[in-house]
Design an enzyme around this catalytic site. Structure first.
Site, PDB file in Angstrom:
ATOM      1  N   TYR A   1     -23.347 -23.916  -3.015  1.00  0.00           N
ATOM      2  CA  TYR A   1     -24.721 -23.700  -3.473  1.00  0.00           C
ATOM      3  C   TYR A   1     -25.119 -22.233  -3.355  1.00  0.00           C
ATOM      4  CZ  TYR A   1     -25.556 -28.538  -4.392  1.00  0.00           C
ATOM      5  OH  TYR A   1     -25.488 -29.786  -4.955  1.00  0.00           O
TER       6      TYR A   1
ATOM      7  N   VAL B   1     -32.123 -27.061 -11.268  1.00  0.00           N
ATOM      8  CA  VAL B   1     -32.593 -26.611  -9.958  1.00  0.00           C
ATOM      9  C   VAL B   1     -32.700 -25.082  -9.933  1.00  0.00           C
ATOM     10  CG1 VAL B   1     -31.713 -28.616  -8.715  1.00  0.00           C
ATOM     11  CG2 VAL B   1     -30.213 -26.649  -9.090  1.00  0.00           C
TER      12      VAL B   1
ATOM     13  N   HIS C   1     -35.164 -32.563  -9.511  1.00  0.00           N
ATOM     14  CA  HIS C   1     -33.905 -32.507  -8.750  1.00  0.00           C
ATOM     15  C   HIS C   1     -33.946 -31.409  -7.690  1.00  0.00           C
ATOM     16  CE1 HIS C   1     -31.266 -34.737 -11.963  1.00  0.00           C
ATOM     17  NE2 HIS C   1     -32.293 -35.441 -11.536  1.00  0.00           N
TER      18      HIS C   1
ATOM     19  N   CYS D   1     -31.817 -24.130  11.412  1.00  0.00           N
ATOM     20  CA  CYS D   1     -33.278 -24.238  11.400  1.00  0.00           C
ATOM     21  C   CYS D   1     -33.845 -23.485  12.603  1.00  0.00           C
ATOM     22  CB  CYS D   1     -33.676 -25.707  11.475  1.00  0.00           C
ATOM     23  SG  CYS D   1     -35.422 -25.923  11.732  1.00  0.00           S
TER      24      CYS D   1
ATOM     25  N   CYS E   1     -35.526 -26.396  15.093  1.00  0.00           N
ATOM     26  CA  CYS E   1     -34.793 -27.403  15.866  1.00  0.00           C
ATOM     27  C   CYS E   1     -33.307 -27.075  15.998  1.00  0.00           C
ATOM     28  CB  CYS E   1     -34.973 -28.786  15.250  1.00  0.00           C
ATOM     29  SG  CYS E   1     -34.094 -28.968  13.693  1.00  0.00           S
TER      30      CYS E   1
ATOM     31  N   GLY F   1     -31.448 -30.176 -24.152  1.00  0.00           N
ATOM     32  CA  GLY F   1     -30.302 -29.700 -23.371  1.00  0.00           C
ATOM     33  C   GLY F   1     -29.893 -30.610 -22.236  1.00  0.00           C
TER      34      GLY F   1
ATOM     35  N   ASN G   1     -30.094 -30.549 -28.996  1.00  0.00           N
ATOM     36  CA  ASN G   1     -28.825 -30.517 -28.275  1.00  0.00           C
ATOM     37  C   ASN G   1     -27.727 -30.245 -29.300  1.00  0.00           C
ATOM     38  OD1 ASN G   1     -26.508 -31.211 -26.691  1.00  0.00           O
ATOM     39  ND2 ASN G   1     -27.848 -32.417 -25.375  1.00  0.00           N
TER      40      ASN G   1
ATOM     41  N   ALA H   1     -30.999 -24.770 -27.581  1.00  0.00           N
ATOM     42  CA  ALA H   1     -32.420 -24.912 -27.258  1.00  0.00           C
ATOM     43  C   ALA H   1     -33.219 -23.684 -27.692  1.00  0.00           C
ATOM     44  CB  ALA H   1     -32.570 -25.130 -25.758  1.00  0.00           C
TER      45      ALA H   1
HETATM   46  N1  APR Z   1     -28.982 -25.848 -25.970  1.00  0.00           N
HETATM   47  C1  APR Z   1     -29.248 -27.163 -25.791  1.00  0.00           C
HETATM   48  N2  APR Z   1     -28.389 -28.005 -25.210  1.00  0.00           N
HETATM   49  C2  APR Z   1     -27.206 -27.523 -24.812  1.00  0.00           C
HETATM   50  C3  APR Z   1     -26.868 -26.160 -24.970  1.00  0.00           C
HETATM   51  C4  APR Z   1     -27.818 -25.316 -25.586  1.00  0.00           C
HETATM   52  N3  APR Z   1     -27.569 -24.020 -25.803  1.00  0.00           N
HETATM   53  N4  APR Z   1     -25.639 -25.984 -24.455  1.00  0.00           N
HETATM   54  C5  APR Z   1     -25.227 -27.177 -24.002  1.00  0.00           C
HETATM   55  N5  APR Z   1     -26.170 -28.112 -24.214  1.00  0.00           N
HETATM   56  C6  APR Z   1     -26.174 -29.532 -23.895  1.00  0.00           C
HETATM   57  C7  APR Z   1     -24.834 -30.200 -23.835  1.00  0.00           C
HETATM   58  O1  APR Z   1     -24.434 -30.641 -25.108  1.00  0.00           O
HETATM   59  C8  APR Z   1     -25.091 -31.365 -22.899  1.00  0.00           C
HETATM   60  O2  APR Z   1     -25.515 -32.523 -23.604  1.00  0.00           O
HETATM   61  O3  APR Z   1     -26.701 -29.677 -22.582  1.00  0.00           O
HETATM   62  C9  APR Z   1     -26.234 -30.904 -22.024  1.00  0.00           C
HETATM   63  C10 APR Z   1     -25.870 -30.639 -20.590  1.00  0.00           C
HETATM   64  O4  APR Z   1     -25.518 -31.843 -20.026  1.00  0.00           O
HETATM   65  P1  APR Z   1     -25.120 -31.988 -18.506  1.00  0.00           P
HETATM   66  O5  APR Z   1     -24.103 -30.956 -18.166  1.00  0.00           O
HETATM   67  O6  APR Z   1     -24.769 -33.386 -18.241  1.00  0.00           O
HETATM   68  O7  APR Z   1     -26.464 -31.576 -17.767  1.00  0.00           O
HETATM   69  P2  APR Z   1     -27.737 -32.454 -17.456  1.00  0.00           P
HETATM   70  O8  APR Z   1     -28.019 -33.456 -18.499  1.00  0.00           O
HETATM   71  O9  APR Z   1     -28.804 -31.527 -17.110  1.00  0.00           O
HETATM   72  O10 APR Z   1     -27.288 -33.197 -16.152  1.00  0.00           O
HETATM   73  C11 APR Z   1     -28.189 -33.980 -15.426  1.00  0.00           C
HETATM   74  O11 APR Z   1     -26.583 -34.295 -13.728  1.00  0.00           O
HETATM   75  O12 APR Z   1     -24.972 -33.746 -12.104  1.00  0.00           O
HETATM   76  C12 APR Z   1     -26.273 -33.858 -12.415  1.00  0.00           C
HETATM   77  O13 APR Z   1     -27.909 -33.063 -11.016  1.00  0.00           O
HETATM   78  C13 APR Z   1     -27.148 -32.669 -12.119  1.00  0.00           C
HETATM   79  O14 APR Z   1     -29.338 -32.213 -13.027  1.00  0.00           O
HETATM   80  C14 APR Z   1     -27.998 -32.538 -13.352  1.00  0.00           C
HETATM   81  C15 APR Z   1     -27.896 -33.907 -13.975  1.00  0.00           C
END
Ligand code: APR
Length: 803
Positions: free
Chosen positions: A604, A640, A656, A711, A714, A751, A777, A795
């Site tokens: 992280y 996040v 999240h 922390c 604690c 996205g 997307n 996006a």
């Molecule tokens: N514009 C729009 N969408 C896009 C772009 C872009 N430039 N580039 C990629 N994408 C799309 C991809 O096609 C995909 O469908 O963004 C999506 C990303 O998907 P994930 O990687 O699964 O991300 P997300 O949906 O945010 O994941 C949800 O999963 O692991 C967890 O906690 C993590 O918050 C996250 C959650």
């Protein structure tokens, strides 16, 4: 040649996609010309509003003056008659019949209806409201009902303004601003306080947000309406209460004490007002009979108290109290009852004059109890009560300056600021939108935070207060907005450099514009909407634009895709996604952290370090612009990275969590990276050290050596404040997100692969309600077949076309 260059420059300014990647135009030349063009437009807009608001002041000032003159004339005649109060039921019944039969929109106390029209109907007010409201209020007030005159003036003014705006085909935003002039012109026409009127109009729409772009129109409309009403013979308020400013600390604390008392009185008044309204609504009698009952109650008050002090407008009593005449302590309470009954039983009128009455009388009595200056406390009581009941502390302070001078006004401002906080999220104008919470604790019930009324339950709530409630602290600490410098840089960068090297873009150019194209990469069973509706990309964009134009409450769900354009990897991309390179079970679960905190912390920390090097992208910025098109845009994000906050979106629910926050595993502290307490800094020094180790981790070097920051309270491990798989989402934020999906009238899913619950339910909830669902997307997702329009594209690119 020169003309040609200018034309070329203008094309670059207006059309970012046409900008040459490495053209010869000198960047400073383009900047200079762009500045000139924009500055001219800004000046023209300002002049346009000077003209429009002058018109607003005139068209609102004239009916306001007619209304006020008729009111004064009527009161002068009727109040001379013996037993005139026996006419109250006639007034209420007539007002009820007029409003219910001819223009139901004229119901209520005026200003509230204008706020509601601005928030929910683009400022549209039926023109019929104007005559009906005028006559109904005249009848109510002249025949002895207890109410005010500014609300109807505002509603009459806003109604005329709305009619005029329709006549000249104003756009939605201009119309809202123009109609708002009705509030300021009405206020200033009635009270003769133009600056307070203008600030009131800019402040009263929402709690915690001052609408600066509405200040100039409101000010001009206010002043013009004041000139018109004075010229037409309206008498305005004028008092000679001024108090020499004393630097005594004791006066300061007296004001705080007085503000507390007035704030509590405001809570009581709002409670009595709303309860009486509910009571009358629940009585199953015809409206006319209810009005009759209301009238009889008012007559009873006159007979019981042996005075007509608590009916009618009450302006003369306010005058006398402000001259130092002492009144009984029961006066505010009787006025609360008569006003609530008048307005609930069908009478028409405003709320502010009764508010002035109650505040003045409360201050008057307070001064008698503590042997203070009666005139001064009556004045301060009026102002502090106005601030609390309407949530307008700044307008109230200005009103004090205008009516009572700087001396009294300065002290009144303190009492007003205190009473404003004490009243919490209550108001005589329930349509006000809460933009900034006064305190989380005013909202415990709203957020369904359980309070067990046992000793230990109460102790827990108070210890939460002393510790600081974590969720709310997080929200208060999130950085908001883009600085002017950042904004300038971004706008320019966007225009001259549409493709930043090193960033992942999915440009529109990869999307075909032919309507018949079938996507090779659409999985079986998922039909693209472009295919479905045979729309070209441009047609889809135009359609989305139409949806945005007509929406008033937009909910946007974003995922990793929107930040991919800033260079942050997504989760599920087959090559570059995090989950292609790391096993979530090893780094994104509470068990993984327990087993190997150093590994999780460093992963992280590495993401945090990377995040600190990027700026919000075009998608984030477009969503900020979207706020100019709707009353409310809520961004629910699974990301996040905090980039929506940094871009400046006003309502972000990061369900999240946020990578820039850390918290104790035991839950005793939480810090934001920007927080400057010594403890937080110490924690982040540890964090920085971890950051270096994290970079090593990215290169698969040994990261188990790093020391996880502890922390300061604690001694337990600190952890990133993000939600891991298997963990509960923050209830408050999640519930707010679901509530938005239930209330919005347009939903965007941008996205996100729409695979992770519970976020992925949100668009489905909106779609089930029949709300248009727009997906943006580059890839189809399981949501695609539910979407009204699904645009294949990045996006930032798509949103920049739409907004
Ligand atoms: N514009 C729009 N969408 C896009 C772009 C872009 N430039 N580039 C990629 N994408 C799309 C991809 O096609 C995909 O469908 O963004 C999506 C990303 O998907 P994930 O990687 O699964 O991300 P997300 O949906 O945010 O994941 C949800 O999963 O692991 C967890 O906690 C993590 O918050 C996250 C959650």
């Amino acid at each position: 040649m020169k003309a040609c260059r200018i034309e070329q420059s203008i094309r670059i300014l207006l059309s970012p996609m046409e900008a040459p990647a490495n053209g010869n135009n000198s960047v400073s030349g383009i900047k200079g010309l762009r500045f000139l063009v924009i500055q001219t437009l800004v000046t023209l807009t300002t002049l346009k509003w000077v003209l429009l608001s002058t018109i607003a002041g005139i068209i609102v000032g004239i009916p306001t003056a007619i209304f006020l003159r008729l009111l004064d004339g009527g009161i002068d005649i009727v109040y001379e008659m013996p037993f005139f109060y026996l006419l109250i039921p006639v007034g209420l019944v007539t007002s009820y019949l007029l409003v219910s039969r001819l223009a139901p929109d004229a119901k209520g106390h005026g200003t509230e209806q204008v706020i509601d029209a601005i928030h929910h109907r683009d400022g549209t007010i039926d023109l019929k409201v104007v005559p009906v409201k005028m006559v109904a209020t005249l009848v109510t007030l002249i025949l002895g009902g207890s109410a005010g005159k500014e609300g109807p003036s505002a509603q009459i003014g806003a109604g005329v303004a709305s009619g005029f705006a329709r006549l000249i085909h104003m756009n939605k935003l201009d119309k809202q601003r123009f109609v708002l002039c009705g509030i300021s012109a009405g206020f200033s026409g009635v009270f003769g306080t133009p600056i307070a009127g203008a600030i009131f109009a800019s402040e009263v729409l929402s709690i915690g947000r001052f609408h600066y772009n509405r200040l100039l129109p409101a000010l001009i409309a206010s002043f013009v309406s004041l000139f018109i009403t004075s010229t037409l013979g309206v008498r305005h308020l004028s008092f000679a209460v001024d108090y020499t400013i004393s630097t005594e600390v004791v006066v300061l604390f007296q004001m705080v004490g007085f503000g507390l008392a007035i704030g509590m009185l405001a809570v009581l008044f709002i409670f009595v007002l709303t309860r009486t309204e509910h009571l009358f609504e629940r009585i199953s009698l015809p409206g006319g009979v209810k009005a009759l009952v209301g009238g009889l109650i008012l007559i009873a008050v006159v007979l019981v108290t042996g005075t007509t002090n608590y009916i009618g407008l009450g302006m003369e009593l306010i005058d006398l109290a402000l001259d130092g005449e002492p009144y009984r302590g029961i006066a505010p309470f009787f006025k609360m009852v008569t006003t609530s009954v008048t307005l609930s039983a069908g009478g028409s009128g405003g709320i502010l004059t009764p508010v002035f009455f109650i505040g003045t009388m409360a201050g008057n009595f307070w001064a008698q109890i503590f042997s203070l200056d009666i005139a001064v406390y009556s004045a301060i009581g009026m102002i502090a009560f106005l601030a609390a009941t309407t949530n307008t502390p700044i307008a109230s302070a200005f009103m004090a300056f205008e009516l009572f001078g700087l001396g009294t006004g300065s002290w009144a401002a303190i009492a007003a600021a205190v009473s404003y906080l004490i009243v919490g999220h209550l108001s005589v104008f329930p349509s006000q939108i809460i933009y900034q919470k006064k305190t989380f604790f005013a909202d415990l019930e709203v957020h369904d935070v359980p309070i067990h009324l046992s000793m230990s339950g109460i102790r827990r709530v108070f210890s939460a207060f002393f510790r600081g409630y974590r969720d709310e602290r997080d929200e208060a600490m999130t950085p908001g907005g883009v600085s002017i410098a950042e904004n300038e840089r971004h706008r320019f960068d966007e225009q001259v450099k549409p493709h930043t090297p090193g960033r992942t873009y999915y440009p529109l150019s990869t999307v075909p514009h032919t309507p018949t194209r079938t996507y090779a990469d659409v999985p079986e069973g998922v039909e693209s909407m472009e295919e479905k509706h045979r729309l070209t990309m441009q047609e889809q964009v135009d359609k989305v634009r139409e949806y945005v134009d007509s929406a008033s409450r937009i909910c946007v769900l974003t995922g990793a895709g929107i930040s991919a354009e800033c260079g942050i990897p997504t989760f599920r991309d087959a090559q570059t996604g995090y989950w292609a390179r790391f096993d979530p079970a090893e780094i994104a679960t509470p068990e993984a952290f327990k087993e190997n905190p150093a590994r999780v912390w460093s992963w992280y920390a590495a993401r945090r370090q990377a995040l600190l090097r990027v700026d919000p992208g075009p998608g984030h910025l477009a969503l900020v612009r979207m706020e100019g098109f709707a009353d409310r845009v809520t961004v629910v994000t699974q990301n996040v990275d905090g980039l929506h906050h940094r871009a400046g979106s006003s309502h972000v629910l990061d369900i999240h969590g946020n990578l820039l926050r850390v918290r104790c595993t035991n839950g005793c502290v939480a810090f934001h990276r920007n927080e400057k307490t010594p403890e937080a800094l110490a924690a982040f020094e540890g964090d920085m050290a971890a950051g270096f180790a994290a970079e090593a981790a990215e290169r698969d070097e040994d990261f188990n050596e790093i020391e996880v920051p502890k922390c300061p309270r604690c001694g337990e491990n600190l952890r990133p404040d993000v939600i891991w798989f298997g963990e509960m989402l923050p209830t408050t934020r999640l519930e707010a997100a679901f509530a938005e999906a239930e209330r919005c009238d347009l939903f965007f899913s941008i996205g996100t692969s729409a695979q992770v619950q519970p976020a992925s339910s949100l668009p489905r909830i909106a779609a089930d309600r029949g709300v248009p669902l727009i997906e943006i997307n580059p890839e189809p997702t399981p949501l695609t077949d539910r979407a009204t329009i699904s645009i294949r594209g990045g996006a930032g690119d798509v949103l920049s076309r739409v907004l």
